[in-house]
Design a protein around this motif. Structure first.
Motif, mmCIF file in Angstrom:
data_model
loop_
_atom_site.group_PDB
_atom_site.id
_atom_site.type_symbol
_atom_site.label_atom_id
_atom_site.label_comp_id
_atom_site.label_asym_id
_atom_site.label_seq_id
_atom_site.Cartn_x
_atom_site.Cartn_y
_atom_site.Cartn_z
ATOM 1 N N LEU A 90 -3.133 0.529 1.707
ATOM 2 C CA LEU A 90 -2.846 1.958 1.644
ATOM 3 C C LEU A 90 -2.417 2.303 0.221
ATOM 4 O O LEU A 90 -1.670 1.547 -0.401
ATOM 5 C CB LEU A 90 -1.717 2.337 2.605
ATOM 6 C CG LEU A 90 -1.851 1.968 4.078
ATOM 7 C CD1 LEU A 90 -0.599 2.408 4.838
ATOM 8 C CD2 LEU A 90 -3.094 2.590 4.692
ATOM 9 N N VAL A 91 -2.865 3.443 -0.277
ATOM 10 C CA VAL A 91 -2.435 3.951 -1.577
ATOM 11 C C VAL A 91 -1.637 5.222 -1.324
ATOM 12 O O VAL A 91 -2.201 6.244 -0.915
ATOM 13 C CB VAL A 91 -3.627 4.235 -2.507
ATOM 14 C CG1 VAL A 91 -3.139 4.842 -3.825
ATOM 15 C CG2 VAL A 91 -4.406 2.957 -2.778
ATOM 16 N N PRO A 155 -0.902 -3.954 3.627
ATOM 17 C CA PRO A 155 -0.378 -3.874 2.264
ATOM 18 C C PRO A 155 -0.383 -2.417 1.800
ATOM 19 O O PRO A 155 -1.276 -1.645 2.151
ATOM 20 C CB PRO A 155 -1.362 -4.712 1.446
ATOM 21 C CG PRO A 155 -2.037 -5.591 2.439
ATOM 22 C CD PRO A 155 -2.096 -4.813 3.714
ATOM 23 N N ALA A 156 0.630 -2.036 1.027
ATOM 24 C CA ALA A 156 0.714 -0.646 0.575
ATOM 25 C C ALA A 156 1.210 -0.575 -0.855
ATOM 26 O O ALA A 156 2.125 -1.304 -1.245
ATOM 27 C CB ALA A 156 1.638 0.156 1.485
ATOM 28 N N LEU A 157 0.580 0.312 -1.628
ATOM 29 C CA LEU A 157 1.015 0.624 -2.984
ATOM 30 C C LEU A 157 1.730 1.967 -2.937
ATOM 31 O O LEU A 157 1.130 2.982 -2.557
ATOM 32 C CB LEU A 157 -0.177 0.693 -3.934
ATOM 33 C CG LEU A 157 0.104 1.192 -5.355
ATOM 34 C CD1 LEU A 157 1.031 0.232 -6.096
ATOM 35 C CD2 LEU A 157 -1.205 1.396 -6.122
ATOM 36 N N PHE A 158 3.009 1.974 -3.302
ATOM 37 C CA PHE A 158 3.818 3.190 -3.345
ATOM 38 C C PHE A 158 4.028 3.593 -4.796
ATOM 39 O O PHE A 158 4.576 2.812 -5.576
ATOM 40 C CB PHE A 158 5.187 2.949 -2.697
ATOM 41 C CG PHE A 158 5.162 2.652 -1.215
ATOM 42 C CD1 PHE A 158 5.368 3.660 -0.290
ATOM 43 C CD2 PHE A 158 4.958 1.360 -0.770
ATOM 44 C CE1 PHE A 158 5.361 3.383 1.078
ATOM 45 C CE2 PHE A 158 4.949 1.066 0.592
ATOM 46 C CZ PHE A 158 5.151 2.086 1.516
ATOM 47 N N GLY A 181 8.618 -7.419 6.385
ATOM 48 C CA GLY A 181 7.712 -8.518 6.093
ATOM 49 C C GLY A 181 6.350 -8.128 5.582
ATOM 50 O O GLY A 181 5.487 -8.992 5.394
ATOM 51 N N ALA A 182 6.132 -6.838 5.324
ATOM 52 C CA ALA A 182 4.833 -6.397 4.823
ATOM 53 C C ALA A 182 4.841 -6.348 3.300
ATOM 54 O O ALA A 182 5.895 -6.314 2.663
ATOM 55 C CB ALA A 182 4.492 -5.025 5.387
ATOM 56 N N GLU A 183 3.652 -6.342 2.732
ATOM 57 C CA GLU A 183 3.521 -6.227 1.281
ATOM 58 C C GLU A 183 3.668 -4.763 0.886
ATOM 59 O O GLU A 183 2.825 -3.929 1.218
ATOM 60 C CB GLU A 183 2.164 -6.760 0.819
ATOM 61 C CG GLU A 183 1.993 -6.723 -0.697
ATOM 62 C CD GLU A 183 0.623 -7.199 -1.147
ATOM 63 O OE1 GLU A 183 0.446 -7.376 -2.375
ATOM 64 O OE2 GLU A 183 -0.261 -7.397 -0.287
ATOM 65 N N GLY A 184 4.740 -4.458 0.193
ATOM 66 C CA GLY A 184 4.970 -3.115 -0.305
ATOM 67 C C GLY A 184 5.183 -3.168 -1.803
ATOM 68 O O GLY A 184 6.213 -3.640 -2.274
ATOM 69 N N ILE A 185 4.203 -2.705 -2.554
ATOM 70 C CA ILE A 185 4.253 -2.722 -4.010
ATOM 71 C C ILE A 185 4.747 -1.360 -4.484
ATOM 72 O O ILE A 185 4.202 -0.325 -4.095
ATOM 73 C CB ILE A 185 2.870 -3.022 -4.608
ATOM 74 C CG1 ILE A 185 2.371 -4.393 -4.127
ATOM 75 C CG2 ILE A 185 2.906 -2.963 -6.135
ATOM 76 C CD1 ILE A 185 0.925 -4.660 -4.477
ATOM 77 N N VAL A 186 5.777 -1.354 -5.312
ATOM 78 C CA VAL A 186 6.370 -0.110 -5.798
ATOM 79 C C VAL A 186 6.110 0.021 -7.297
ATOM 80 O O VAL A 186 6.389 -0.898 -8.065
ATOM 81 C CB VAL A 186 7.888 -0.073 -5.546
ATOM 82 C CG1 VAL A 186 8.455 1.286 -5.944
ATOM 83 C CG2 VAL A 186 8.213 -0.388 -4.102
ATOM 84 N N ARG A 187 5.587 1.176 -7.688
ATOM 85 C CA ARG A 187 5.386 1.467 -9.101
ATOM 86 C C ARG A 187 6.032 2.821 -9.405
ATOM 87 O O ARG A 187 5.653 3.844 -8.839
ATOM 88 C CB ARG A 187 3.895 1.514 -9.448
ATOM 89 C CG ARG A 187 3.189 0.171 -9.305
ATOM 90 C CD ARG A 187 3.592 -0.783 -10.411
ATOM 91 N NE ARG A 187 2.851 -2.030 -10.364
ATOM 92 C CZ ARG A 187 3.248 -3.131 -9.742
ATOM 93 N NH1 ARG A 187 4.420 -3.143 -9.109
ATOM 94 N NH2 ARG A 187 2.522 -4.223 -9.744
#
Length: 223
Positions: A90-91, A155-158, A181-187
Motif C-alpha cells: 500500500l502507498v 506492507p505499507a509505505l506511509f 508485526g507488519a512492514e510499515g515504512i515511514v518517510r
C-alpha cells in the motif's frame, strides 16, 4: 481525478504498472458510506477480474489524504471479503485515519498551508453528517481505531511532510502497523506541506525525494 494524473502517470511509467483510478462518490452530495462502498466494490471487482480484464493481478493500492484513509479501509474490507487475496503493498500519502476529534497535530498546526484543523472539521461534517464523536470512532469510519491484532496486513509505505496537520495520523497509523508485526515504512519530509507529492519536481520540499521513495517501494515488490 485530473489533478492526480501526473502522479498516476509517474507510477505507471517508473514502476511499469497498469494504474486504475477510482472516481468514487464525494460528499456532501454523497456522504458516508457512499465513497467507501464504491472503493470496496472496485477493489473486489479487481481482485476477481484484473487478470482477465487488464492482464495482471491487483498488486498495489494507494491514495493521498482522504484517498489514504479509503485505501486503508478498503484493505481491511478485503481481509474479510477476499481472505485469500494479499496486496504486495500500500502507498499511503498523508492519510487521515482518525475522523473523530483528530490527533494532536491537527489541533496544534497553525500555519496557513493547504489544510488545517478547521478545514478538516468542515470536511468531516460533510462526509459524516449527524455522526457523534463516538460514532466517528467506528473502525469502519476511522481506521485508527481498528483492532489490528491477528490481521495479515500488507506492507505499507506511509509518507507525510512536517508541515502537515495530518503528520500524527501518519506516525501513529504506521506505528500501529509495525506493532502488529507488519512492514510499515515511514518517510517524513522536512518542510513539506499537505499534498506535496503533486507539486512539480523542484517546486516544493520533498517532492522528488518522495516520488523516488514511492518508485523504490513499488519496484522492489514487482520483481
Amino acid at each position: 481525478m485530473a489533478n492526480q494524473d501526473t502522479m498516476l502517470k509517474f507510477m505507471a511509467d517508473k514502476a511499469d504498472l497498469t494504474v486504475i483510478s477510482v472516481g468514487y462518490r464525494l460528499a456532501p452530495e454523497d456522504p458516508y458510506p457512499a465513497g467507501n462502498e464504491d472503493c470496496f466494490d472496485v477493489a473486489e471487482y479487481l481482485v476477481d477480474n484484473a487478470s482477465s480484464e487488464f492482464g495482471g493481478n491487483l498488486s498495489f493500492m494507494g491514495g493521498d489524504s482522504a484517498g489514504g484513509h479509503l485505501s486503508v479501509l478498503t484493505a481491511f474490507e478485503l481481509l474479510d471479503t477476499r481472505p485469500k487475496f494479499a496486496f504486495k503493498g500500500l502507498v499511503l500519502n498523508f492519510g487521515a485515519y482518525d475522523c473523530s476529534g483528530f490527533l494532536p497535530q491537527a489541533h496544534h498546526f497553525d500555519r496557513l498551508l493547504v489544510l488545517d484543523g478547521e478545514i478538516m472539521a468542515k470536511y468531516m461534517e460533510a462526509y459524516l453528517p449527524g455522526k457523534s464523536l463516538e460514532e466517528r470512532r467506528d473502525p469502519k469510519i476511522s481506521p485508527f481505531y481498528k483492532d489490528l491484532r491477528g490481521l495479515k496486513l500488507p506492507p505499507a509505505l506511509f509518507t507525510c511532510g512536517t508541515e502537515d496537520c495530518l503528520l500524527d495520523d501518519t506516525m501513529m497509523m504506521a506505528t500501529k502497523w509495525q506493532m502488529n508485526g507488519a512492514e510499515g515504512i515511514v518517510r517524513i519530509y522536512p518542510g513539506a506541506p499537505h499534498g506535496f507529492v503533486f507539486f512539480p519536481p523542484g517546486g516544493c520540499e520533498g517532492t522528488e525525494e518522495a516520488l523516488e521513495d514511492i518508485r523504490v517501494f513499488l519496484t522492489e515488490r514487482t520483481g
